[in-house]
Design a protein around this motif. Structure first.
Motif, PDB file in Angstrom:
ATOM      1  N   ILE A 115      26.932 -64.253 -26.846  1.00  0.00           N
ATOM      2  CA  ILE A 115      26.893 -63.547 -25.862  1.00  0.00           C
ATOM      3  C   ILE A 115      27.655 -64.956 -24.921  1.00  0.00           C
ATOM      4  O   ILE A 115      26.302 -64.861 -24.477  1.00  0.00           O
ATOM      5  CB  ILE A 115      26.977 -63.025 -25.396  1.00  0.00           C
ATOM      6  N   SER A 116      28.743 -65.155 -24.046  1.00  0.00           N
ATOM      7  CA  SER A 116      28.668 -66.058 -23.226  1.00  0.00           C
ATOM      8  C   SER A 116      27.403 -64.627 -21.780  1.00  0.00           C
ATOM      9  O   SER A 116      27.151 -65.443 -20.662  1.00  0.00           O
ATOM     10  CB  SER A 116      29.794 -66.300 -22.546  1.00  0.00           C
ATOM     11  N   LYS A 117      28.542 -63.817 -21.435  1.00  0.00           N
ATOM     12  CA  LYS A 117      28.607 -63.098 -20.325  1.00  0.00           C
ATOM     13  C   LYS A 117      28.563 -61.876 -20.041  1.00  0.00           C
ATOM     14  O   LYS A 117      29.887 -61.441 -21.529  1.00  0.00           O
ATOM     15  CB  LYS A 117      28.505 -63.482 -19.212  1.00  0.00           C
ATOM     16  N   ILE A 118      28.365 -60.969 -19.417  1.00  0.00           N
ATOM     17  CA  ILE A 118      28.396 -59.165 -20.049  1.00  0.00           C
ATOM     18  C   ILE A 118      28.652 -59.000 -18.533  1.00  0.00           C
ATOM     19  O   ILE A 118      27.144 -59.332 -17.640  1.00  0.00           O
ATOM     20  CB  ILE A 118      27.343 -57.801 -20.685  1.00  0.00           C
ATOM     21  N   VAL A 147      32.496 -58.250 -22.146  1.00  0.00           N
ATOM     22  CA  VAL A 147      31.974 -58.872 -22.720  1.00  0.00           C
ATOM     23  C   VAL A 147      32.562 -60.437 -23.039  1.00  0.00           C
ATOM     24  O   VAL A 147      33.919 -60.418 -24.379  1.00  0.00           O
ATOM     25  CB  VAL A 147      31.383 -58.298 -23.497  1.00  0.00           C
ATOM     26  N   VAL A 148      32.154 -61.548 -22.602  1.00  0.00           N
ATOM     27  CA  VAL A 148      32.568 -62.584 -22.872  1.00  0.00           C
ATOM     28  C   VAL A 148      32.340 -63.391 -24.013  1.00  0.00           C
ATOM     29  O   VAL A 148      30.922 -63.843 -24.045  1.00  0.00           O
ATOM     30  CB  VAL A 148      33.081 -63.623 -21.830  1.00  0.00           C
ATOM     31  N   GLU A 207      36.392 -48.023 -19.897  1.00  0.00           N
ATOM     32  CA  GLU A 207      37.131 -49.508 -20.855  1.00  0.00           C
ATOM     33  C   GLU A 207      36.368 -50.908 -21.111  1.00  0.00           C
ATOM     34  O   GLU A 207      35.436 -51.190 -19.511  1.00  0.00           O
ATOM     35  CB  GLU A 207      38.364 -50.009 -19.805  1.00  0.00           C
ATOM     36  N   ILE A 208      36.354 -51.102 -21.744  1.00  0.00           N
ATOM     37  CA  ILE A 208      35.129 -52.372 -22.271  1.00  0.00           C
ATOM     38  C   ILE A 208      36.188 -53.613 -23.235  1.00  0.00           C
ATOM     39  O   ILE A 208      37.139 -53.229 -24.048  1.00  0.00           O
ATOM     40  CB  ILE A 208      33.927 -52.797 -23.135  1.00  0.00           C
ATOM     41  N   GLN A 209      36.393 -54.418 -21.931  1.00  0.00           N
ATOM     42  CA  GLN A 209      36.895 -55.448 -22.776  1.00  0.00           C
ATOM     43  C   GLN A 209      36.652 -56.871 -23.428  1.00  0.00           C
ATOM     44  O   GLN A 209      34.775 -56.974 -22.692  1.00  0.00           O
ATOM     45  CB  GLN A 209      37.871 -56.073 -21.328  1.00  0.00           C
ATOM     46  N   ILE A 210      36.659 -57.274 -24.889  1.00  0.00           N
ATOM     47  CA  ILE A 210      35.963 -58.582 -25.380  1.00  0.00           C
ATOM     48  C   ILE A 210      36.773 -59.151 -25.385  1.00  0.00           C
ATOM     49  O   ILE A 210      38.138 -59.120 -25.689  1.00  0.00           O
ATOM     50  CB  ILE A 210      36.153 -57.884 -26.566  1.00  0.00           C
ATOM     51  N   ARG A 211      36.595 -60.490 -25.130  1.00  0.00           N
ATOM     52  CA  ARG A 211      37.298 -61.771 -25.011  1.00  0.00           C
ATOM     53  C   ARG A 211      36.840 -62.645 -25.675  1.00  0.00           C
ATOM     54  O   ARG A 211      35.332 -62.776 -24.840  1.00  0.00           O
ATOM     55  CB  ARG A 211      38.230 -62.088 -24.123  1.00  0.00           C
ATOM     56  N   THR A 212      37.204 -63.916 -25.739  1.00  0.00           N
ATOM     57  CA  THR A 212      36.549 -65.149 -25.654  1.00  0.00           C
ATOM     58  C   THR A 212      36.187 -65.716 -24.272  1.00  0.00           C
ATOM     59  O   THR A 212      36.989 -65.612 -23.763  1.00  0.00           O
ATOM     60  CB  THR A 212      36.873 -65.806 -26.934  1.00  0.00           C
ATOM     61  N   ILE A 213      35.257 -66.966 -24.249  1.00  0.00           N
ATOM     62  CA  ILE A 213      35.809 -67.871 -23.385  1.00  0.00           C
ATOM     63  C   ILE A 213      36.902 -68.452 -22.758  1.00  0.00           C
ATOM     64  O   ILE A 213      37.262 -68.905 -22.040  1.00  0.00           O
ATOM     65  CB  ILE A 213      34.530 -68.994 -24.163  1.00  0.00           C
ATOM     66  N   ILE A 214      37.692 -68.401 -24.044  1.00  0.00           N
ATOM     67  CA  ILE A 214      39.014 -69.750 -23.882  1.00  0.00           C
ATOM     68  C   ILE A 214      39.805 -68.462 -23.566  1.00  0.00           C
ATOM     69  O   ILE A 214      40.966 -68.863 -22.543  1.00  0.00           O
ATOM     70  CB  ILE A 214      39.250 -70.165 -25.366  1.00  0.00           C
ATOM     71  N   GLN A 215      39.543 -67.142 -23.668  1.00  0.00           N
ATOM     72  CA  GLN A 215      40.156 -65.746 -23.440  1.00  0.00           C
ATOM     73  C   GLN A 215      40.538 -65.718 -21.892  1.00  0.00           C
ATOM     74  O   GLN A 215      41.248 -65.149 -21.293  1.00  0.00           O
ATOM     75  CB  GLN A 215      40.765 -64.942 -24.849  1.00  0.00           C
ATOM     76  N   ASP A 216      39.051 -65.531 -21.925  1.00  0.00           N
ATOM     77  CA  ASP A 216      38.227 -65.224 -20.393  1.00  0.00           C
ATOM     78  C   ASP A 216      39.343 -66.350 -19.418  1.00  0.00           C
ATOM     79  O   ASP A 216      39.771 -65.527 -18.286  1.00  0.00           O
ATOM     80  CB  ASP A 216      37.116 -65.457 -20.316  1.00  0.00           C
TER      81      ASP A 216
END
Length: 356
Positions: A47-50, A93-94, A161-170
């Motif tokens: 994980i990069s960050k939460i 969550v990234v 609500e939880i958003q799950i994405r990659t660093i690029i998407q973020d």
């Protein structure tokens, strides 16, 4: 109380928000901690960050007005604003790679009650000419088991609500939100934005493929302990045989050998890469057999020094990287003198006088 009077509904929501903000903030922090614990304890997800937030009060009202108000009033459905703000509490969550998103989804769905799922990744990828924000949104609540636990008793009525994405998407999401007047800009600029979105999508895919290819190389490093031992036995101090010249030390063979001597230690890839490069730069052409030879011949001495050092210096320790440095120095003092600082080298030399 539900009504068709927007001003009353707005005031009712503002009162609710003000009265319950501290409780909402506490719930948000509790959910972030729980999600963080669940994911961090999963060994195969990085994980990069939460992070979390309670949505700003006025933003909630604006969202309701933009998405729901007109339809509800046209159909004569009485409403309360709070019932339509599923992301009042939000967690993000990234992660690093696209395929981590599905892993995180499965993990969270197993530990929470799922209210709704919005898969923006599938929505984008089902089209052939549309690019933009990609991410997975889950509306969740505490499951039945956790609702009975005292630490969650105050938060049982809250969903999030939880958003799950990659660093690029973020990164794309952050930058995309900074582009002003997207609906009014000329088509030429819209096309450039779409081109950028496509490049971000390519970057996400390429990082995943590079990771997969790197892991494949590591797996393909067909190096058993028996083979390492044979290569090491062929090594003569100060020279390499023709059989070992073909197997120059690299990060992958370093990892195989180091894990044998230090099982259970987490050799981080970027550190392994840099350390291997340093070793090879100091002794050109060092083979994996020679590297293993240095460790095999000197590890017992270095372990004794480690015990002495840690008894003498309370609270300090020699980690595996430092122990490898000492082993290499013992193996070839001329080539590897720069692996140890002058202070560390002098302390080691002094100990060797009586114990070497």
């Amino acid at each position: 109380m539900p009504s068709l009077n927007f001003e009353n509904a707005k005031q009712e929501f503002r009162d609710y928000y003000n009265e319950n903000y501290d409780l909402l903030d506490g719930a948000m922090n509790s959910f972030v901690t729980l999600v963080n614990s669940l994911i961090r304890n999963s060994s195969d997800i990085t994980i990069s960050k939460i992070e979390g937030r309670v949505k700003e009060r006025n933003e909630c009202v604006k969202k309701f007005s933009r998405k729901y108000r007109a339809t509800l009033e046209a159909e004569g459905h009485e409403y309360q604003i709070i019932d339509h703000i599923s992301d009042l509490i939000g967690v993000r969550v990234v992660c690093l790679y696209e395929d981590d998103i599905e892993k995180i989804k499965e993990l969270l769905c197993a530990h929470f009650e799922v209210v709704d799922i919005t898969d923006k990744i599938a929505q984008i990828e089902s089209t052939e000419n549309y690019f933009g924000y990609k991410g997975l949104h889950l509306d969740l609540k505490l499951n039945e088991q956790r609702r009975t636990l005292p630490e969650y008793s105050k938060f049982v009525d809250f969903g999030f609500e939880i958003q799950i994405r990659t660093i690029i998407q973020d990164s794309w999401s952050v930058l995309d939100h900074k582009i002003k007047y997207k609906k009014s800009i000329p088509n030429s600029l819209k096309r450039r934005i779409n081109s950028l979105a496509a490049l971000f999508e390519v970057a996400d895919r390429e990082f995943r493929e590079i990771r997969n290819a790197t892991e494949a190389i590591l797996q393909a490093e067909d190096l058993t302990q028996e083979q390492i031992a044979k290569e090491t036995d062929l090594v003569q101090v100060g020279e390499a045989t023709s059989k070992t010249k073909a197997y120059i030390l690299n990060a992958f063979s370093f990892l195989k050998i180091a894990n044998h001597f230090f099982p259970g230690f987490d050799f981080e890839p970027h550190k392994v890469d840099g350390f291997t490069e340093e070793i090879v730069s100091l002794k050109k052409g060092i083979t994996r057999g020679k590297f293993n030879f240095y460790l095999r011949e000197n590890i017992a001495t270095v372990k004794k020094y480690k015990e002495f050092f840690e008894n003498k210096n309370t609270g300090e320790t020699l980690n595996p990287y430092t122990m490898i440095r000492h082993c290499l120095y013992l193996g070839d003092k001329e080539a590897f003198s720069n692996l140890l600082s002058s202070h560390v080298m002098e302390a080691f030399k002094e100990w060797l006088v009586d114990n070497g």
